[in-house]
Design a protein around this motif. Structure first.
Motif, short mmCIF file in Angstrom:
data_model
loop_
_atom_site.label_atom_id
_atom_site.label_comp_id
_atom_site.label_asym_id
_atom_site.label_seq_id
_atom_site.Cartn_x
_atom_site.Cartn_y
_atom_site.Cartn_z
N PHE A 1 24.53 24.01 -1.27
CA PHE A 1 23.25 23.05 -1.47
C PHE A 1 23.29 22.97 -3.11
O PHE A 1 22.15 22.59 -3.70
CB PHE A 1 21.94 23.80 -1.17
N THR A 2 24.20 23.34 -3.89
CA THR A 2 24.20 23.46 -5.49
C THR A 2 24.73 22.08 -5.94
O THR A 2 25.61 21.28 -5.31
CB THR A 2 24.97 24.67 -5.83
N THR A 3 24.58 21.97 -7.30
CA THR A 3 25.03 20.97 -8.04
C THR A 3 25.45 21.40 -9.44
O THR A 3 25.27 22.47 -9.76
CB THR A 3 24.15 19.74 -8.27
N LEU A 4 26.12 20.29 -10.17
CA LEU A 4 26.40 20.71 -11.55
C LEU A 4 27.69 21.69 -11.62
O LEU A 4 28.68 21.47 -10.89
CB LEU A 4 25.36 20.91 -12.42
N LEU A 5 27.65 23.04 -12.46
CA LEU A 5 28.33 23.83 -12.44
C LEU A 5 28.34 25.21 -11.81
O LEU A 5 29.32 25.59 -11.18
CB LEU A 5 28.49 23.90 -14.13
N PRO A 6 27.29 25.91 -11.89
CA PRO A 6 27.39 27.41 -11.47
C PRO A 6 27.74 27.61 -10.00
O PRO A 6 28.52 28.19 -9.66
CB PRO A 6 26.10 27.83 -11.96
N GLY A 7 26.95 26.79 -9.04
CA GLY A 7 27.17 26.94 -7.78
C GLY A 7 28.33 26.32 -7.44
O GLY A 7 29.31 26.88 -6.48
N ALA B 1 27.26 31.83 -19.64
CA ALA B 1 26.20 32.46 -18.71
C ALA B 1 26.36 31.43 -17.58
O ALA B 1 26.20 32.20 -16.51
CB ALA B 1 25.05 32.17 -19.27
N ASP B 2 26.76 30.32 -17.41
CA ASP B 2 27.06 29.53 -16.07
C ASP B 2 28.05 29.89 -15.28
O ASP B 2 27.99 30.19 -14.12
CB ASP B 2 27.12 28.17 -16.32
N ILE B 3 29.16 30.17 -15.73
CA ILE B 3 30.51 30.44 -15.21
C ILE B 3 30.59 32.24 -15.19
O ILE B 3 30.72 32.49 -13.88
CB ILE B 3 31.82 29.82 -15.56
N ALA B 4 30.79 32.73 -15.96
CA ALA B 4 30.92 34.15 -16.15
C ALA B 4 29.73 34.92 -15.61
O ALA B 4 29.69 36.10 -14.88
CB ALA B 4 31.08 34.75 -17.51
N ALA C 1 28.07 35.66 -8.56
CA ALA C 1 27.64 35.08 -7.18
C ALA C 1 28.67 35.20 -6.17
O ALA C 1 28.62 35.62 -4.99
CB ALA C 1 27.49 33.39 -7.12
N VAL C 2 29.87 35.18 -6.38
CA VAL C 2 31.18 35.10 -5.86
C VAL C 2 31.34 36.66 -5.25
O VAL C 2 31.44 36.94 -4.11
CB VAL C 2 32.58 34.70 -6.23
#
Length: 397
Positions: free
Chosen positions: A16-22, A173-176, A182-183
């Motif tokens: 259910f995510t958008t943009l980058l992190p999810g 912060a978004d990716i790392a 999350a993974v």
């Protein structure tokens, strides 16, 4: 993909995510074989879909979206419509992992919070990614990567004393923070469910995760009470470990910290006597100035020739095109093809994972909004008449 390159085959995720992190998190899992179904709003499309450049001929898509949402399916579903709940209920018979990225309380208001979905499926693994977590004083506050880095303390010692905190080329912060943690948490929860049969709710705060990335400097600060500062730590400019400008305004990265590497580096630049200054704290600024002046005398190509045969942790700063064309990236198969629904081939950054020496070399590019809506509903047992009615009522798109 075979079983070696698809170790997550069998995991089925509602995204259910958008943009980058999810989306980046689910891209990693999709690359490893998980089946990911994006639940997207037909009324508020993912902003990443409109990010230029657009690629492909028949149905142009955003290059970034085509990469970050590759190997996934898209169901355009209006979650505010009551009939959406029936569709989600049917999907939960097949998909047992949910990842969402709304502010706390939004999924609950829509009727799709953890408690509601866990009543439908007790073993569900439900991961929520937010800026500041599901509780705490800032849980409802808006934020971006730059804000999470600021509040985590990382930005306070990342930059130059004469110019202050520096922006990064990617979203740490978004990716790392958000994506990678999350993974890890989802896979830990999968293992736990295999042992106990129980699911659970994972609370990923990108600020928490960024704070955890303080690792070495944070550990030192907690031990001695001294805050890390810009250009005062071993790895942030407080030593000769740094970037140096060449005669042609390119840059050389120097990471020669260990004694054997430092000796080789100073020999390579023609000043072996400077080795004596490395451990003198009052010599660091002048040492760096001298190194900078020396590096500035030759072009990057000349330094590359000198250091190409010396194992001393010195490498050129490549632009993205140079990195892409380098022997390292090519031989590590880090560029791959992805095919769009219309048959166009796009070059993409490949998955970094190799399993038993194998890596997936071809991907399905992220598709248009709702590209799989009808096929998904048919697989759930909806008739053509049902689907036409849902389309007409704008429940799906």
């Amino acid at each position: 993909m075979d079983n070696f390159t698809a170790p997550l085959q069998g995991l089925r995720i509602l995204d259910f995510t958008t943009l980058l992190p999810g989306p980046y998190a689910t891209m990693l899992m999709a690359d490893m074989g998980a089946e990911v179904l994006r639940i997207e709003s037909p009324n508020r499309p993912d902003m990443l879909r409109g990010l230029p450049p657009m690629v492909g001929s028949a149905e142009p898509v955003s290059a970034a979206h085509a990469t970050i949402n590759r190997n996934k399916k898209s169901l355009a579903l209006d979650l505010k419509n009551q009939e959406a709940k029936k569709i989600i209920e049917r999907l939960l018979s097949e998909y047992d992992i949910v990842i969402e990225q709304f502010r706390p309380g939004v999924m609950e208001k829509l009727g799709f919070g953890y408690q509601a979905l866990s009543e439908l499926r007790a073993d569900i693994i439900y991961c929520s990614i937010t800026g500041y977590g599901q509780d705490g004083p800032l849980k409802m506050r808006a934020g971006h990567d730059i804000n999470y880095l600021a509040l985590s303390g990382l930005a306070s010692y990342s930059g130059r004393q004469d110019s202050g905190p520096s922006l990064n080329g990617m979203q740490i912060a978004d990716i790392a923070g958000g994506s990678h943690h999350a993974v890890m948490a989802i896979l830990a929860a999968v293992y736990h469910r295999q042992q106990t049969g129980r699911g659970g709710h994972i609370d990923i705060s990108m600020t928490d995760c960024a704070f955890a990335l303080n690792a070495i400097c944070g550990a030192n600060a907690l031990a001695d009470g001294q805050d890390p500062e810009m250009e005062m730590e071993l790895l942030n400019g407080g030593s000769f470990y740094d970037y140096y400008c060449t005669a042609d305004n390119r840059y050389l990265s120097v990471g020669s910290l260990e004694p054997q590497f430092a000796e080789a580096f100073f020999l390579g630049i023609g000043h072996p006597e400077w080795m004596e200054r490395v451990l003198e704290s009052d010599q660091q600024e002048s040492l760096k100035r001298d190194i900078a002046a020396t590096i500035k005398k030759k072009k990057l190509r000349e330094w590359n020739i000198i250091f190409s045969e010396i194992d001393t942790c010195v490498e050129p700063v490549l632009n993205f095109s140079e990195a892409t064309e380098s022997k390292l990236i090519q031989e590590r198969q880090m560029i791959a093809n992805a095919v769009t629904k219309s048959g166009d081939y796009l070059l993409q950054i490949n998955s970094p994972f190799k399993f038993n020496g194998k890596k997936n070399k071809k991907h399905q590019a992220g598709s248009t909004l709702g590209a799989d809506s009808q096929s998904i509903l048919k697989s759930l047992g909806y008739s053509t008449q049902d689907i036409d009615r849902l389309l007409a009522n704008k429940v799906i798109a």
